[in-house]
Design an enzyme around this catalytic site. Structure first.
Site, mmCIF file in Angstrom:
data_model
loop_
_atom_site.group_PDB
_atom_site.id
_atom_site.type_symbol
_atom_site.label_atom_id
_atom_site.label_comp_id
_atom_site.label_asym_id
_atom_site.label_seq_id
_atom_site.Cartn_x
_atom_site.Cartn_y
_atom_site.Cartn_z
ATOM 1 N N GLU A 1 -9.603 6.052 3.173
ATOM 2 C CA GLU A 1 -10.553 5.188 3.935
ATOM 3 C C GLU A 1 -9.392 4.036 4.085
ATOM 4 O O GLU A 1 -8.597 3.959 3.556
ATOM 5 C CB GLU A 1 -11.901 4.707 2.902
ATOM 6 C CG GLU A 1 -10.629 3.793 1.806
ATOM 7 C CD GLU A 1 -9.917 4.281 0.877
ATOM 8 O OE1 GLU A 1 -10.008 5.265 0.785
ATOM 9 O OE2 GLU A 1 -9.223 3.430 0.184
ATOM 10 N N LYS B 1 0.812 -0.735 -0.292
ATOM 11 C CA LYS B 1 -0.079 0.155 0.007
ATOM 12 C C LYS B 1 0.679 0.985 0.196
ATOM 13 O O LYS B 1 0.323 2.258 -0.271
ATOM 14 C CB LYS B 1 -0.872 0.119 1.292
ATOM 15 C CG LYS B 1 -2.126 -1.145 1.148
ATOM 16 C CD LYS B 1 -2.972 -0.854 0.411
ATOM 17 C CE LYS B 1 -4.049 -1.950 0.263
ATOM 18 N NZ LYS B 1 -4.966 -1.845 -0.663
ATOM 19 N N SER C 1 1.436 -9.882 -0.399
ATOM 20 C CA SER C 1 1.248 -7.898 -0.663
ATOM 21 C C SER C 1 1.587 -7.680 0.826
ATOM 22 O O SER C 1 1.384 -6.640 0.612
ATOM 23 C CB SER C 1 -0.151 -8.140 -1.047
ATOM 24 O OG SER C 1 -1.084 -8.821 -0.185
HETATM 25 C C1 LIG Z 1 -1.938 -6.458 2.425
HETATM 26 C C2 LIG Z 1 -2.612 -7.058 1.326
HETATM 27 N N1 LIG Z 1 -3.202 -7.123 0.538
HETATM 28 C C3 LIG Z 1 -4.040 -7.273 -1.182
HETATM 29 C C4 LIG Z 1 -4.998 -5.976 -0.094
HETATM 30 C C5 LIG Z 1 -6.580 -5.645 -0.890
HETATM 31 O O1 LIG Z 1 -6.193 -4.484 -1.746
HETATM 32 P P1 LIG Z 1 -5.698 -4.585 -3.324
HETATM 33 O O2 LIG Z 1 -6.735 -5.287 -3.774
HETATM 34 O O3 LIG Z 1 -6.120 -2.707 -3.771
HETATM 35 O O4 LIG Z 1 -4.182 -4.469 -3.801
HETATM 36 C C6 LIG Z 1 -4.987 -5.159 0.778
HETATM 37 C C7 LIG Z 1 -6.097 -4.236 1.195
HETATM 38 O O5 LIG Z 1 -5.614 -3.824 2.721
HETATM 39 C C8 LIG Z 1 -3.263 -5.466 1.788
HETATM 40 O O6 LIG Z 1 -3.610 -4.818 3.019
#
Ligand SMILES: Cc1ncc(COP(=O)(O)O)c(C=O)c1O
Lengths: 259, 392
Positions: free
Chosen positions: B111, B89, B377
């Site tokens: 948000e 993020k 992620s």
């Molecule tokens: C670690 C992590 N992965 C994925 C996401 C999902 O968001 P996005 O689909 O925008 O990557 C989030 C959202 O809070 C997150 O914290």
């Protein structure tokens, strides 16, 4: 075009009172009941809100009334059913206000068709951009005798206000402040904006709404425009103890009282 | 992938800016300025410098021997969990806060769902000396408590969203309403590739650093810039588009986006927007979303707060419709299992969101020569409460 809203604005230039209420609230079948009663009072125009789960432009009062209406079982199809036949007794111009997703799911053509059938005169779709309206809806609205009412705010540029003016047929909805519905207008702080709007000599008249809540704020906005729009305050008023009709009458009488 | 979007912000029929007039000046200001600002040399220098020295990029591309053996392919994890603040993020919040400064903004609102975007935003605000308010669903405030504490320590104000499902969708509504009421001095940092144009494009551009690095790293490790598979979870879709970005135009790499099935796609408790969605408008963008026949947005469910969203970024709706990516889904249970497995076999505790991408590995049929990249992620510290209950 022979449209009840445009006729109203040809006939009346001052002190126009536009009342907003949410369909299916407080009870599912109150939509036509409120409408019929309002039409016997000194109200020039009504706006009926189509409840939506995620109303971005609305404050807590209208959001809540919409959530309750949805729990009551309201839907767009149901609203059209409820409006069926009201034109036998109601002559007040009717505007539907709602979000674009509701129209998309109902079907854009069917939506306009149903509006015409039940006697709706105009639409306020706050999240439908001007360019999108021109491309996808303008012809359709015209075909079904519907006028599109667009919003301007204190931050709207003069150029864009003129563009909106040129595309407006009945009136412009002047949002009083940088606010969602139900905010409190500080009328004094907005005089500069109201004067600026008037100085533009637009071809379309405007009504001021968002935060207009009582006789004083209504009279105030009337000094600077063709009239005012009251929503959240009306919704609060009809949610009080006592008979619905009496609450409606009391609220409207108070707004229209002279001293 | 820049050519996929037109000047009005549409990917095919998806995207656009379905905003009330009250937001028009805010959004127009961004539309008119973001390209010029973000493509300037000085912006890119500042952005890259902070990503390198402060965020800790490039993140490693880690070859996992254990997973490779288990799944019979060459398995790499892109370690976005090793970024400062523990998720991808922050790539986006750093980009947007530099933009906000250059637009002369004084306040930031955002948000958050899992709280990762909230923490990343609060962090960027602390770094840049900007006032910060975060909107977060009341339910998420409870289930992601450690992140709430972090945001507060970083100096942000956390405002609970109490309408609707009290999760990410409602936090986004509240942030948009707050932006309507503060149109002049405030920038809204959206946390995913959602919202009105230009957000989906802007956020994708900032996150594209992920696949940019994967390309360079794979060239060294494997002598190719085209993996066979890239797998990522999708909430709004920002980590997925970041991981896909530089591979979209090659027709060799298979892109797999994993949605949260919750208790199961047909259980009524799910967040699988593509699996169940119909076209409509959510948060000012046309895309697939979960909704009733009457167009009411359905309240989603996922064990992972970051995937608990009833829509999906418009670029993903486009990738789905044009078959440029494959969309699948993984249940709460499958994600928990995959998260536990990674902890035990690799010593990495993944975010529950990322566990969804890992769980997809169970469903794949790889060739032993396949080069597979899973975008990890984020890290799982924030999810310890949920994992703990599961272990018991
Ligand atoms: C670690 C992590 N992965 C994925 C996401 C999902 O968001 P996005 O689909 O925008 O990557 C989030 C959202 O809070 C997150 O914290």
């Amino acid at each position: 075009m022979n449209n009840r809203i445009t006729s109203l604005f040809e006939r009346k230039k001052k002190d126009i009172l536009n009342i907003y209420f949410t369909a299916g609230y407080p009870e599912l079948d109150d939509t036509a009941r409120i409408l019929k009663h309002i039409s016997t009072l000194d109200v020039d125009l009504v706006e009926i809100g189509i409840p939506f789960s995620d109303p971005l432009a609305d404050g807590p009062t209208i959001q809540n009334s919409g959530s309750i209406a949805l729990e009551n079982g309201i839907s767009l199809a149901k609203i059209f059913e409820q409006l069926e036949g009201v034109r036998e007794t109601v002559d007040t111009p009717i505007i539907l206000m709602g979000y674009l997703n509701s129209l998309l799911q109902f079907g854009e053509k069917e939506f306009c068709q149903r509006c015409e059938e039940v006697g709706v005169d105009g639409l306020i779709i706050p999240d439908m951009p001007l360019g999108y309206y021109q491309k996808h809806y303008e012809t359709l609205f015209k075909k079904h005798g519907l006028v599109n009412i667009m919003l301007v705010t204190p931050e709207t540029s003069e150029e864009r206000i003129r563009e909106i003016d040129a595309k407006s047929e009945a009136f412009i909805y002047a949002v009083s402040s940088n606010s969602i519905t139900g905010g409190s207008v500080n009328v004094n702080a907005q005089v500069e904006y109201y004067n600026r709007l008037n100085a533009m000599n637009l071809t379309t008249p405007h009504l001021i709404g968002f935060g207009v809540s009582d006789r004083d704020s209504f009279n105030n906005v009337c000094q600077y425009s063709a009239g005012g729009i009251i929503g959240s305050a009306f919704i609060k008023a009809i949610n009080q103890e006592g008979a619905l009709e009496e609450n409606v009458t009391k609220f409207i009488t108070e707004i229209r009282s002279k001293n | 992938m820049k050519h996929l979007i037109d000047e009005n912000g549409f990917y095919g029929e998806f995207g656009g800016a379905f905003i009330p007039e009250m937001l028009y000046p805010n959004v127009k200001e961004l539309q008119d300025n973001y390209k010029e600002i973000t493509s300037s040399k000085s912006f890119q220098q500042e952005f890259r410098k902070i990503l390198k020295e402060y965020v800790g990029r490039p993140t490693p591309l880690y070859y996992s021997k254990n997973l490779s053996t288990k799944y019979g392919a060459k398995l790499y994890l892109k370690r976005e969990d090793l970024n400062h603040t523990g998720a991808h993020k922050i790539n986006n919040t750093i980009g947007q806060i530099i933009l906000a400064q250059r637009l002369g903004k004084k306040r930031i609102i955002a948000e958050t769902g899992a709280g990762q975007h909230g923490v990343a935003t609060a962090t960027a605000c602390a770094l840049m000396g900007m006032d910060c308010t975060i909107y977060m669903g009341a339910i998420d405030i409870e289930r992601q408590a450690p992140n709430v504490k972090k945001m507060k320590m970083l100096g942000a104000k956390v405002v609970p969203a109490t309408s609707g499902s009290k999760t990410l969708k409602d936090a986004t509504n509240e942030a948009i309403r707050a932006w309507i009421q503060n149109p002049v001095d405030t920038h809204y940092i959206i946390g995913s590739v959602v919202g009105p144009h230009p957000y989906p494009q802007m956020v994708a551009d900032f996150q594209s650093v992920i696949s940019e690095e994967i390309q360079i790293q794979l060239a060294t490790e494997e002598g190719t810039t085209k993996p066979d598979y890239v797998i990522a979870c999708v909430g709004g879709g920002s980590n997925a588009i970041g991981a896909f970005y530089h591979f979209i135009d090659n027709n060799h790499t298979k892109l797999i986006a994993v949605e949260a099935a919750g208790l199961g796609v047909s259980s009524g408790k799910t967040a699988a927007s593509i699996a169940l969605g119909k076209k409509g408008i959510i948060h000012a963008s046309k895309t697939y979303l979960m909704q009733t026949n009457d167009g009411q947005i359905v309240e989603p469910h996922s064990i992972s707060a970051g995937l608990d969203y009833p829509g999906i970024g418009p670029v993903h709706s486009y990738l789905y419709d044009s078959s440029k990516a494959e969309f699948t889904s993984v249940t709460d249970q499958e994600a928990l299992d995959a998260g536990m497995q990674l902890a035990r076999t690799e010593g990495i505790i993944p975010a529950l969101e990322s566990s969804h991408a890992l769980a997809q590995l169970e469903k794949m049929n790889f060739k032993s020569s396949d080069v597979v990249v899973v975008n990890l992620s984020g890290r799982g510290d924030k999810d310890m409460g949920t994992y703990e209950k599961y272990v018991k």
